[in-house]
Write a protein that holds these residues in place. Structure first.
Motif, PDB file in Angstrom:
ATOM      1  N   THR A   1       0.766  -1.258  -0.060  1.00  0.00           N
ATOM      2  CA  THR A   1      -0.094  -0.045   0.066  1.00  0.00           C
ATOM      3  C   THR A   1       0.778   1.206  -0.090  1.00  0.00           C
ATOM      4  N   GLY A   2       1.982   1.250   0.429  1.00  0.00           N
ATOM      5  CA  GLY A   2       2.878   2.166   0.838  1.00  0.00           C
ATOM      6  C   GLY A   2       4.454   2.245   0.700  1.00  0.00           C
ATOM      7  N   HIS A   3       5.172   2.861   0.038  1.00  0.00           N
ATOM      8  CA  HIS A   3       6.659   2.886   0.385  1.00  0.00           C
ATOM      9  C   HIS A   3       7.074   4.174   0.656  1.00  0.00           C
ATOM     10  N   GLY A   4       8.381   4.297   1.070  1.00  0.00           N
ATOM     11  CA  GLY A   4       9.153   5.401   1.369  1.00  0.00           C
ATOM     12  C   GLY A   4       9.478   6.069   0.128  1.00  0.00           C
ATOM     13  N   VAL A   5       9.618   7.572   0.222  1.00  0.00           N
ATOM     14  CA  VAL A   5       9.905   8.170  -1.083  1.00  0.00           C
ATOM     15  C   VAL A   5      11.456   9.123  -0.629  1.00  0.00           C
ATOM     16  N   GLY A   6      12.231   8.972  -1.675  1.00  0.00           N
ATOM     17  CA  GLY A   6      13.564   9.839  -1.209  1.00  0.00           C
ATOM     18  C   GLY A   6      13.306  11.332  -1.935  1.00  0.00           C
ATOM     19  N   TYR A   7      14.247  12.307  -1.346  1.00  0.00           N
ATOM     20  CA  TYR A   7      14.275  13.511  -1.701  1.00  0.00           C
ATOM     21  C   TYR A   7      15.470  13.365  -2.732  1.00  0.00           C
ATOM     22  N   LEU A   8      15.146  13.810  -4.039  1.00  0.00           N
ATOM     23  CA  LEU A   8      15.795  13.610  -5.137  1.00  0.00           C
ATOM     24  C   LEU A   8      16.871  12.588  -5.108  1.00  0.00           C
ATOM     25  N   LEU A   9      16.091  11.295  -4.874  1.00  0.00           N
ATOM     26  CA  LEU A   9      16.928  10.245  -4.610  1.00  0.00           C
ATOM     27  C   LEU A   9      15.695   9.085  -5.208  1.00  0.00           C
ATOM     28  N   PRO A  10      16.261   7.699  -5.012  1.00  0.00           N
ATOM     29  CA  PRO A  10      15.116   6.760  -5.754  1.00  0.00           C
ATOM     30  C   PRO A  10      13.935   6.679  -5.258  1.00  0.00           C
ATOM     31  N   VAL A  11      12.875   6.624  -5.856  1.00  0.00           N
ATOM     32  CA  VAL A  11      11.323   6.994  -5.692  1.00  0.00           C
ATOM     33  C   VAL A  11      10.982   5.890  -4.743  1.00  0.00           C
ATOM     34  N   HIS A  12      11.673   4.553  -4.695  1.00  0.00           N
ATOM     35  CA  HIS A  12      11.500   3.779  -3.552  1.00  0.00           C
ATOM     36  C   HIS A  12      12.481   3.680  -2.480  1.00  0.00           C
ATOM     37  N   GLU A  13      12.101   4.077  -1.273  1.00  0.00           N
ATOM     38  CA  GLU A  13      13.018   4.271  -0.031  1.00  0.00           C
ATOM     39  C   GLU A  13      12.561   3.842   1.087  1.00  0.00           C
ATOM     40  N   GLY A  14      13.379   2.913   1.636  1.00  0.00           N
ATOM     41  CA  GLY A  14      13.109   2.330   3.170  1.00  0.00           C
ATOM     42  C   GLY A  14      13.351   3.319   3.986  1.00  0.00           C
ATOM     43  N   PRO A  15      13.306   2.919   5.518  1.00  0.00           N
ATOM     44  CA  PRO A  15      13.192   1.699   5.731  1.00  0.00           C
ATOM     45  C   PRO A  15      11.575   1.464   5.948  1.00  0.00           C
ATOM     46  N   GLN A  16      10.857   2.241   5.926  1.00  0.00           N
ATOM     47  CA  GLN A  16       9.478   1.851   6.238  1.00  0.00           C
ATOM     48  C   GLN A  16       8.696   1.550   5.061  1.00  0.00           C
ATOM     49  N   SER A  17       7.540   0.825   5.383  1.00  0.00           N
ATOM     50  CA  SER A  17       6.604   0.247   4.445  1.00  0.00           C
ATOM     51  C   SER A  17       5.349  -0.012   4.928  1.00  0.00           C
ATOM     52  N   ILE A  18       4.508   0.321   4.006  1.00  0.00           N
ATOM     53  CA  ILE A  18       2.965  -0.051   4.513  1.00  0.00           C
ATOM     54  C   ILE A  18       2.651  -1.133   3.638  1.00  0.00           C
ATOM     55  N   SER A  19       2.526  -2.499   4.116  1.00  0.00           N
ATOM     56  CA  SER A  19       2.377  -3.688   3.331  1.00  0.00           C
ATOM     57  C   SER A  19       2.006  -4.991   4.341  1.00  0.00           C
ATOM     58  N   LYS A  20       1.805  -5.728   3.579  1.00  0.00           N
ATOM     59  CA  LYS A  20       1.297  -7.013   4.498  1.00  0.00           C
ATOM     60  C   LYS A  20       2.569  -7.646   4.982  1.00  0.00           C
ATOM     61  N   ARG A  21       3.824  -7.420   4.508  1.00  0.00           N
ATOM     62  CA  ARG A  21       5.152  -7.789   5.096  1.00  0.00           C
ATOM     63  C   ARG A  21       5.254  -7.338   6.444  1.00  0.00           C
ATOM     64  N   PRO A  22       5.759  -8.271   7.146  1.00  0.00           N
ATOM     65  CA  PRO A  22       5.891  -7.966   8.568  1.00  0.00           C
ATOM     66  C   PRO A  22       7.272  -6.920   8.824  1.00  0.00           C
ATOM     67  N   ILE A  23       7.149  -5.988   8.340  1.00  0.00           N
ATOM     68  CA  ILE A  23       8.483  -5.211   8.440  1.00  0.00           C
ATOM     69  C   ILE A  23       8.327  -4.198   9.874  1.00  0.00           C
ATOM     70  N   ASN A  24       9.048  -4.608  10.610  1.00  0.00           N
ATOM     71  CA  ASN A  24       8.823  -3.894  12.184  1.00  0.00           C
ATOM     72  C   ASN A  24       9.573  -2.649  12.063  1.00  0.00           C
ATOM     73  N   GLU A  25       9.167  -1.705  11.423  1.00  0.00           N
ATOM     74  CA  GLU A  25       9.756  -0.383  11.184  1.00  0.00           C
ATOM     75  C   GLU A  25       8.538   0.788  11.286  1.00  0.00           C
TER      76      GLU A  25
END
Length: 594
Positions: A470-494
Motif C-alpha cells: 500500500t505504501g513505500h518510502g520516497v527519497g528526496y531527489l533520490l530513488p522513488v522507492h526508499e526504506g526503511p518504512q513500508s505499508i504492506s502485508k510484509r511484517p516489517i517492524n519499522e
C-alpha cells in the motif's frame, strides 16, 4: 542469441565449473533497485524486464521467482523461454531455497556472482541450504554476455543546503555519533543513495535514479567517497573538501576495507558478499545509520517537497485535460485526429513536467496502461504497438518526476467514457481505501502492517484485494522507492516516524479487464498527545484532482466525502497560480464540491 540459446550457453559454463545450479538475482554491487545497464543480467538471461525477480538455472530446469506486481507481465514475457514462473508468496509455491532443497542433496555446488549478492541473502542461503557448497566467485553471465554495455559515468552535482537542509559535515557528525552508540569504529556504506544523501551530491548513473555509483567510508577521523574520479569536477571536489570529505578511486574501497581495524558497522542488505570478504575486522550488522537519517525529512526538505508537488500537480492537470480533449475529439470523429496511444500519454506528460522549473528527469518509467493492460501492475507502454485510447473504460497513469525540490510519485485512474457497474464500484472502493489511510490516526511506534490493514478493509469486505504494498518510502531527489518504512502485508517492524514521506496507493486489478490505483504521497505529522500516549496522522502532500465521475453514491461516508472536498479545495487553491485560464477552468470543474 535468443533466451533458450543464452540459457544453453550458461549451462555449458556451469558444466565447466561443475555447478549444479546457478543463481542470477536482480541486483548489482550496490543492491540498487533499478539497475545500471551492465547489471541487468537477470533480464538478459530471461527476457523478463520487471525490476524484481531471481532466475535459477539447473542442468535441466530454469525458474523465475517474482512478486505479485509482475505475475501477468512475467507470464507474457517468459512464453517460449523454457523458464517456469514461480509466483512468490502464492499458496503451494516453494521459495527459491526450498526448491533447491527439493532438487539437490548435501554437497551440491550452487554458483553465483558474489559481487551482486547481498550479504543478507547469502547468509539466509547458508542457513537454509546447509550442506550445499555456495560458490560466489564466478560471473558466468559475464562470460555469456559478449556485448555487455559499459557503465554510465555521469558528472556529480551539488545539492545545496537550501534544498538539503543540513550540511554534509553535519550528517557525517551524526553518523559518527551513531557509530559511537553502536560501539563501532567505522562504517562502509554500499548504498548509492545513502552516499549521495550523506555528502549532498547527486548524479545520473542510473536512469530515473539521481545517484552516483560509489562507496563511502566513515570512521572517527575520515570521511571518504570512493568513486570514478572522472565524475568529480573541481567545484564538487572543492565543496567536498570543505565538508571534510576525501575523494578516492572507486576500486580503492576494497583495499581500504581490508585495512579496517576494530569494529566495522555494515548493512547486510546493502553490502555484497565480495565486499564482506575483504573486511577482516570484527563486524556488527544493522540498518545503515544514514538510511534512518534520510527517511525522516527535515523542515527544509518538506518545504521543498511542497513546491515540487505544486509544479508536478500543474503538469498533471495539463495531461488530464490533454487526454480528455484528445479522446473526446477522437470519439467525435474530428478530422486529422488519429487518436492517442498509451505511449503518447507518457511522452506528453514528460513534456509537461519538463515545462516546470528545476525539473530534472522522470522518477521512474511511466505506467500508462489502458483497459486490460492496467491489470498488469507495472506495465510500461512501448513506442510501437501500445494501445490506442478509446472513449470508454479506464486509463491508469502512474508516474513521477525528480525536481531539485524533491521527488514525486502519483497515480490517477482516468475515466475515458462509459464504465461498467463493476468498474465504478471498484473505483469507488479503491478511493475509499485511499481515504481511509489518509484519515488514519495511529499511535507513535505503529509499523506499516497495521496501517496496511486499515487501507485494505473496504476491499476485503467485498472479497477484493491487491498484490502489492500500500505504501513505500520516497527519497528526496533520490530513488522513488526508499526504506526503511513500508505499508504492506510484509511484517516489517519499522515504525512510521515524523517526517517520513510515504506513498498511499491501494488498487484493484481484474485480469484481462481493467486496473485501478489511486496514489498520493503522505507525510507523517503529529496528531495529539493523550493519556494513552502520542499519536500521529498523515498529511497528504500530492496535489492533483481525483476524478469523482465514476463514484457510486452511498459507498463513501460523509467523513470521507468531506476529506475529498477539502483535498480538492487545497488542490484548486495551490495549483491555480501555475495554470493559464483554460486549465484553471478545467481544474475548477474537476474539483467541484460533492
Amino acid at each position: 542469441m535468443n533466451i533458450p540459446e543464452r540459457i544453453a550457453a550458461l549451462r555449458q559454463k556451469m558444466k565447466e565449473c561443475e555447478f549444479d545450479a546457478y543463481i542470477i538475482p536482480s541486483s548489482d554491487p550496490h543492491q540498487n533497485e533499478y539497475l545500471p545497464a551492465p547489471y541487468k543480467t537477470r533480464e538478459f538471461m530471461s527476457g523478463f524486464t520487471g525490476s524484481a525477480g531471481t532466475l535459477l538455472v539447473t542442468a535441466d530446469k530454469a525458474g523465475l521467482w517474482t512478486d505479485g506486481r509482475y505475475f501477468l507481465q512475467a507470464e507474457y514475457q517468459l512464453k517460449g523461454s523454457g523458464i517456469t514462473l514461480f509466483k512468490m508468496e502464492e499458496p503451494g509455491i516453494p521459495t527459491l531455497n526450498a526448491f533447491l532443497k527439493s532438487e539437490f542433496k548435501a554437497g551440491a555446488k550452487i554458483g553465483m556472482d558474489g559481487k551482486v549478492v547481498s550479504l543478507q541473502n547469502y547468509e539466509a542461503m547458508q542457513k537454509e541450504l546447509e550442506g550445499m557448497e555456495l560458490v560466489t566467485g564466478r560471473d558466468l553471465v559475464g562470460d555469456v554476455w559478449k556485448d555487455r554495455p559499459e557503465p554510465v559515468l555521469s558528472e556529480a552535482f551539488i545539492l545545496g543546503n537550501e534544498y538539503a537542509g543540513k550540511s554534509a559535515s553535519q550528517k557525517i557528525a551524526e553518523v559518527r555519533a551513531g557509530l559511537a552508540e553502536k560501539g563501532a569504529d567505522a562504517t562502509l556504506i554500499g548504498s548509492c543513495e545513502d552516499v549521495c544523501y550523506l555528502f549532498n551530491i547527486r548524479g545520473n548513473d542510473i536512469p530515473c535514479n539521481p545517484v552516483l555509483i560509489s562507496y563511502a567510508l566513515i570512521d572517527k577521523t575520515r570521511a571518504v567517497l570512493f568513486i570514478n574520479e572522472k565524475q568529480i569536477n573541481g567545484q564538487v571536489r572543492s565543496f567536498l573538501e570543505k565538508e571534510g570529505v576525501t575523494v578516492a578511486p572507486y576500486e580503492a574501497a576494497f583495499s581500504e576495507a581490508e585495512k579496517l581495524k576494530g569494529t566495522v558497522y555494515i548493512d547486510s542488505a546493502r553490502t555484497n558478499v565480495y565486499v564482506r570478504s575483504k573486511i577482516k575486522a570484527r563486524i556488527v550488522q544493522g540498518l545503515n545509520i544514514s538510511s534512518v537519517m534520510k527517511a525522516s525529512k527535515n523542515e527544509t526538505e518538506l518545504r521543498n517537497f511542497d513546491i515540487a508537488m505544486e509544479k508536478d500537480g500543474a503538469a498533471m492537470v495539463k495531461i488530464l485535460k490533454w487526454i480528455e480533449d484528445n479522446v473526446s475529439a477522437y470519439a467525435a470523429g474530428t478530422a486529422n485526429n488519429p487518436g492517442i496511444s498509451e505511449y503518447d500519454v507518457s511522452t506528453k506528460l514528460l513534456e509537461f513536467r519538463a515545462e516546470g522549473k528545476d525539473f530534472i528527469e522522470a522518477s521512474f518509467e511511466t505506467i500508462s496502461a489502458y483497459g486490460p493492460n492496467a491489470a498488469i501492475v507495472h506495465y510500461a507502454p512501448a513506442e510501437q504497438g501500445s494501445a490506442l485510447l478509446e472513449p470508454k473504460g479506464f486509463l491508469l497513469l502512474d508516474s513521477g518526476g525528480h525536481y531539485i525540490n524533491g521527488t514525486t510519485d502519483i497515480t490517477r485512474t482516468v475515466p475515458l467514457g462509459p464504465l461498467t457497474a463493476q468498474e465504478k464500484e471498484s473505483y469507488t472502493l479503491v478511493l475509499q481505501s485511499h481515504i481511509r489511510l489518509a484519515l488514519a490516526q495511529f499511535k507513535a511506534g505503529a509499523a506499516g502492517l497495521s496501517l496496511d490493514t486499515i487501507a485494505r478493509l473496504p476491499l476485503w469486505e467485498r472479497g477484493m484485494d491487491y498484490n502489492h504494498g500500500t505504501g513505500h518510502g520516497v527519497g528526496y531527489l533520490l530513488p522513488v522507492h526508499e526504506g526503511p518504512q513500508s505499508i504492506s502485508k510484509r511484517p516489517i517492524n519499522e515504525a512510521l516516524k515524523l517526517g517520513m514521506v510515504t506513498s498511499n496507493e491501494p488498487g484493484y486489478y481484474a485480469a484481462g479487464k481493467y486496473g485501478i490505483r489511486i496514489e498520493n504521497l503522505i507525510v507523517t505529522v503529529p496528531a495529539e498527545k493523550t493519556r494513552s500516549g502520542e499519536f500521529y496522522r498523515f498529511k497528504t502532500i500530492t496535489l492533483c484532482p481525483i476524478d469523482t465521475g465514476p463514484l457510486v453514491p452511498g459507498i463513501l461516508s460523509q467523513k470521507e466525502i468531506d476529506w475529498l472536498n477539502a483535498y480538492h479545495e487545497e488542490v484548486r487553491t495551490r495549483l491555480s497560480p501555475y495554470l493559464d485560464e483554460e486549465h484553471r477552468l478545467f481544474l475548477e470543474e474537476k474539483t467541484k464540491k460533492l
